[in-house]
Write a protein that holds these residues in place. Structure first.
Motif, PDB file in Angstrom:
ATOM      1  N   GLU A  33      -2.686  11.909   8.064  1.00 53.26           N
ATOM      2  CA  GLU A  33      -1.274  11.596   7.821  1.00 53.26           C
ATOM      3  C   GLU A  33      -1.140  10.625   6.654  1.00 53.26           C
ATOM      4  O   GLU A  33      -2.015   9.793   6.424  1.00 53.26           O
ATOM      5  N   ALA A  34      -0.034  10.748   5.952  1.00 57.39           N
ATOM      6  CA  ALA A  34       0.220   9.891   4.793  1.00 57.39           C
ATOM      7  C   ALA A  34       0.156   8.415   5.184  1.00 57.39           C
ATOM      8  O   ALA A  34       0.661   8.020   6.230  1.00 57.39           O
ATOM      9  N   GLY A  35      -0.512   7.626   4.359  1.00 56.46           N
ATOM     10  CA  GLY A  35      -0.605   6.199   4.592  1.00 56.46           C
ATOM     11  C   GLY A  35      -1.714   5.762   5.525  1.00 56.46           C
ATOM     12  O   GLY A  35      -1.889   4.579   5.780  1.00 56.46           O
ATOM     13  N   GLY A  64      -2.060   1.376   6.246  1.00 55.43           N
ATOM     14  CA  GLY A  64      -2.006   0.295   5.276  1.00 55.43           C
ATOM     15  C   GLY A  64      -3.198   0.333   4.349  1.00 55.43           C
ATOM     16  O   GLY A  64      -4.138   1.108   4.534  1.00 55.43           O
ATOM     17  N   ASP A  65      -3.167  -0.539   3.356  1.00 52.94           N
ATOM     18  CA  ASP A  65      -4.225  -0.581   2.351  1.00 52.94           C
ATOM     19  C   ASP A  65      -5.331  -1.528   2.786  1.00 52.94           C
ATOM     20  O   ASP A  65      -5.100  -2.698   3.049  1.00 52.94           O
ATOM     21  N   THR A  66      -6.547  -0.994   2.855  1.00 50.62           N
ATOM     22  CA  THR A  66      -7.697  -1.796   3.279  1.00 50.62           C
ATOM     23  C   THR A  66      -8.767  -1.885   2.204  1.00 50.62           C
ATOM     24  O   THR A  66      -9.819  -2.444   2.431  1.00 50.62           O
ATOM     25  N   GLY A  74      -5.369  -7.275   8.978  1.00 52.16           N
ATOM     26  CA  GLY A  74      -4.223  -7.157   8.092  1.00 52.16           C
ATOM     27  C   GLY A  74      -3.593  -5.778   8.028  1.00 52.16           C
ATOM     28  O   GLY A  74      -2.733  -5.537   7.193  1.00 52.16           O
ATOM     29  N   VAL A  75      -4.031  -4.870   8.889  1.00 49.43           N
ATOM     30  CA  VAL A  75      -3.453  -3.519   8.934  1.00 49.43           C
ATOM     31  C   VAL A  75      -3.261  -3.121  10.397  1.00 49.43           C
ATOM     32  O   VAL A  75      -3.880  -3.674  11.292  1.00 49.43           O
TER      33      VAL A  75
END
Length: 71
Positions: free
Chosen positions: A44-46, A11-13, A60-61
């Motif tokens: 790995e992607a993401g 996820g985006d952090t 949040g991730v």
């Protein structure tokens, strides 16, 4: 010496270990930590590697794996 927690997350952090704002940089990690990152699929992607004060995990991730490092 300062201890940090490295977390591999999905996820985006915002900032991660490759950003200028990170308190530590990828080049400072020892070979055992680099092997740990690889074994847990940090490329790995993401996925991102997030640096936090020891004992704290990003919120949040999804955290895939965490490890404390002393620098």
């Amino acid at each position: 010496m300062t201890t940090y927690t490295l977390s591999i997350v999905e996820g985006d952090t915002g900032d991660d270990i490759f950003s200028p704002a990170s308190p530590i940089h990828f080049s400072q990690l020892d070979v055992y930590t680099l092997m740990w990152l690889t074994e847990h699929g940090y490329e790995e992607a993401g996925r991102r590697v997030v640096v936090t004060p020891v004992g704290h995990e990003p919120e949040g991730v999804r955290v895939v794996a965490s490890r404390d490092v002393d620098l």
